[in-house]
Design an enzyme around this catalytic site. Structure first.
Site: not given
Ligand code: GAR
Length: 219
Positions: A15-16, A68, A94, A112, A148, A176-177
Site C-alpha cells: 500500500g505504499s 470473478r 487481480r 505499473h 497493464d 518515482a511512482e
Molecule cells: C507497485 O510497484 C505497483 O506499481 C505494482 O505493485 C507495486 C505495489 O506496491 N503494480 C503492478 O505491478 C501492477 N501490475 P504498493 O502496494 O507499495 O503500492
C-alpha cells in the site's frame, strides 16, 4: 474550488502508492479525496495504514467468491455504496471481468512499475534488467481489459545503473511512482486527462524539452 472527486483505492499488499495518494489528498487544494480503501487480501499491510489515516477500509477476499463475476460485483457494490467516482488500482493484483472494466471505463487508473507497453505483468524490473534497457520507470494509465494496458496518462523515466539489482531498480522506480500517481490522479480528477478511444488526451501540461541520455555524453 469545485467539489473534490471521490476516490476508491484498491490494494492487495503493502500500500505504499495508496499512502502516497492519501498524503497528496490531505492537501486542501488537491482535487480528489480518498473515501474508501478496499483490499482483496485480509493480510494486506496497506489496510492498517489507511485505517490509521482515518479512511474507511473494506476487506473483500476474492477467495470467498465462486468466480470473478461475483467478486467484481461485490467490489462494485462497495465502491458505489461509498459514492466512489474514480477508482485507483495501487498494487491490486487481480484481473477484472470485462463488465467491471466497462462500468469504470475512463474512471479507473492503474500504476505499473515500467515504461509501458514494455514489461507488463510480473517482475517488470527483472524483465527490464534482462532486456538491458538504459531507462525504466513507471506508468499511470486508464484501465482496459488486458493486464497493464490502456491509454497512458503519465510516465516517469528513471535511469538503470550498471550495478542495479531488481531491488535497487525497484526502489528507484517506486520513489518515482509515489510522485507520479498523485500527479496523474489530479489530472483525471480535474478533468484535464480524459480517455478518448485508445488514447488519453491531456490538457495544459508541460512536457520536458530535452532528451535524457544514459550514459551521459562526455562534455
Ligand atoms: C507497485 O510497484 C505497483 O506499481 C505494482 O505493485 C507495486 C505495489 O506496491 N503494480 C503492478 O505491478 C501492477 N501490475 P504498493 O502496494 O507499495 O503500492
Amino acid at each position: 474550488m469545485s467539489a473534490r472527486r471521490r476516490v476508491g483505492v484498491l490494494i492487495s499488499g503493502r500500500g505504499s502508492n495508496m499512502k502516497a495518494l492519501i498524503e497528496a489528498a490531505a492537501a486542501k487544494d488537491y482535487p480528489a479525496e480518498i473515501v474508501l480503501v478496499v483490499s482483496n487480501r485480509a493480510d494486506a499491510a496497506g489496510v492498517a495504514i489507511a485505517a490509521a489515516a482515518g479512511i474507511k477500509t473494506r476487506t473483500i477476499p476474492h477467495k470467498d467468491f465462486a468466480d470473478r463475476a461475483t467478486f467484481d460485483a461485490a467490489l462494485d457494490g462497495a465502491l458505489r455504496a461509498a459514492g466512489v467516482e474514480i477508482v485507483c488500482l495501487a498494487g491490486f493484483m487481480r484481473l477484472f471481468t470485462p463488465a467491471f472494466v466497462e462500468r469504470w471505463r475512463g474512471r479507473m487508473l492503474n500504476i505499473h512499475p515500467s515504461l509501458l507497453p514494455s514489461f507488463p505483468g510480473l517482475d517488470p524490473h527483472g524483465q527490464a534488467l534482462a532486456a538491458g534497457v538504459r531507462f525504466s520507470g513507471c506508468t499511470v494509465h486508464f484501465v482496459t481489459p488486458a493486464m497493464d494496458s490502456g491509454p497512458i496518462i503519465a510516465q516517469a523515466a528513471v535511469p538503470v545503473h550498471a550495478d542495479d539489482t531488481g531491488e535497487s531498480l525497484a526502489a528507484r522506480v517506486l520513489a518515482a511512482e509515489h510522485r507520479l500517481y498523485p500527479i496523474a490522479l489530479a489530472l483525471v480528477a480535474e478533468g484535464r486527462a480524459r480517455m478518448e478511444g485508445d488514447r488519453a488526451v491531456i490538457a495544459g501540461c508541460a512536457a520536458p524539452a530535452e532528451a535524457l541520455f544514459n550514459p551521459v555524453p562526455a562534455p
